[in-house]
Scaffold this motif. Sequence first.
Motif, PDB file in Angstrom:
ATOM      1  N   ASN A   1       1.053  -1.464   0.030  1.00 49.96           N
ATOM      2  CA  ASN A   1       0.144  -0.323  -0.482  1.00 49.96           C
ATOM      3  C   ASN A   1       0.830   1.241   0.175  1.00 49.96           C
ATOM      4  N   ASN A   2       0.710   1.932  -0.860  1.00 52.24           N
ATOM      5  CA  ASN A   2       1.557   2.968  -1.348  1.00 52.24           C
ATOM      6  C   ASN A   2       1.629   4.050  -0.053  1.00 52.24           C
ATOM      7  N   LYS A   3       0.123   4.324   1.008  1.00 50.39           N
ATOM      8  CA  LYS A   3       0.521   5.358   2.056  1.00 50.39           C
ATOM      9  C   LYS A   3       1.288   4.327   2.888  1.00 50.39           C
ATOM     10  N   LYS A   4       0.575   2.847   2.898  1.00 47.32           N
ATOM     11  CA  LYS A   4       1.412   2.443   4.423  1.00 47.32           C
ATOM     12  C   LYS A   4       2.791   2.232   4.560  1.00 47.32           C
TER      13      LYS A   4
ATOM     14  N   GLU B   1       8.774   3.575   2.330  1.00 49.73           N
ATOM     15  CA  GLU B   1       9.368   2.457   2.125  1.00 49.73           C
ATOM     16  C   GLU B   1       9.493   1.453   0.961  1.00 49.73           C
ATOM     17  N   LEU B   2       8.956   0.972   0.986  1.00 49.69           N
ATOM     18  CA  LEU B   2       9.050  -0.535  -0.109  1.00 49.69           C
ATOM     19  C   LEU B   2       8.494   0.548  -1.405  1.00 49.69           C
ATOM     20  N   ILE B   3       7.540   1.709  -1.835  1.00 50.55           N
ATOM     21  CA  ILE B   3       7.474   2.296  -3.086  1.00 50.55           C
ATOM     22  C   ILE B   3       8.428   2.342  -3.339  1.00 50.55           C
TER      23      ILE B   3
ATOM     24  N   GLU C   1       5.407   7.467  -7.007  1.00 47.40           N
ATOM     25  CA  GLU C   1       4.947   8.205  -5.923  1.00 47.40           C
ATOM     26  C   GLU C   1       3.443   8.877  -6.098  1.00 47.40           C
ATOM     27  N   LYS C   2       2.736   8.621  -5.718  1.00 42.51           N
ATOM     28  CA  LYS C   2       1.177   9.023  -6.059  1.00 42.51           C
ATOM     29  C   LYS C   2       0.501   9.572  -4.989  1.00 42.51           C
TER      30      LYS C   2
ATOM     31  N   TYR D   1      -3.132   3.957  -3.281  1.00 40.21           N
ATOM     32  CA  TYR D   1      -3.396   2.507  -4.471  1.00 40.21           C
ATOM     33  C   TYR D   1      -2.720   1.451  -3.559  1.00 40.21           C
ATOM     34  N   VAL D   2      -3.108   0.516  -3.957  1.00 34.05           N
ATOM     35  CA  VAL D   2      -2.225  -1.172  -2.873  1.00 34.05           C
ATOM     36  C   VAL D   2      -1.770  -2.460  -4.347  1.00 34.05           C
ATOM     37  N   ILE D   3      -0.916  -2.675  -4.530  1.00 31.15           N
ATOM     38  CA  ILE D   3       0.203  -3.160  -5.793  1.00 31.15           C
ATOM     39  C   ILE D   3       0.031  -4.923  -5.590  1.00 31.15           C
TER      40      ILE D   3
END
Length: 160
Positions: free
Chosen positions: A47-50, A53-55, A62-63, A67-69
């Motif tokens: 999850n880009n917000k949670k 660091e993984l993003i 980075e948006k 979103y979840v991937i």
Amino acid sequence: MRQWEKNAKLLETLEKIDDNTDVIYMEIKMPFPFENRDMVQKRIAINNKKNPELIKKYGLPEKDVEYVIIQAQSVERSEKPEIKKITRANTVLSVCVMEKDTTVPNRIHIKMIVCNDIKMKVPHIMRNMMLKQMGKMMISTLTDAYKKIYKKKWVIKLDI
């Protein structure tokens, strides 16, 4: 991540690597007269917000919008050899992105790329009909899981 795979006949977590990554064994029930399929997959859900660091680590976009991937690939594990009367499928690559809509608050967009070798020798028209049904089930599963996780009523828009 069990909620993502509710249509599996059997789902077993072989290893939980971290909060975002696991290795699973899954058996999928196939319609008669076909043998069931099984697979061993390594999956990661970000999850880009949670997980900013993984993003950054994986070079994902980075948006501002959440979103979840989910990404999965087949792996081999000695504790799960192939089983007679079940065909071992191969997930070359599977990516699903669920992104909140920026204009409609309760809408999400689902984008999927799935490259599976399900090792099925049937005419293309039959295979395509089966895959269409499996795709609908997969979207339904993802929609239900997303609703459970975020506990909101969502309108789903498929970007195909």
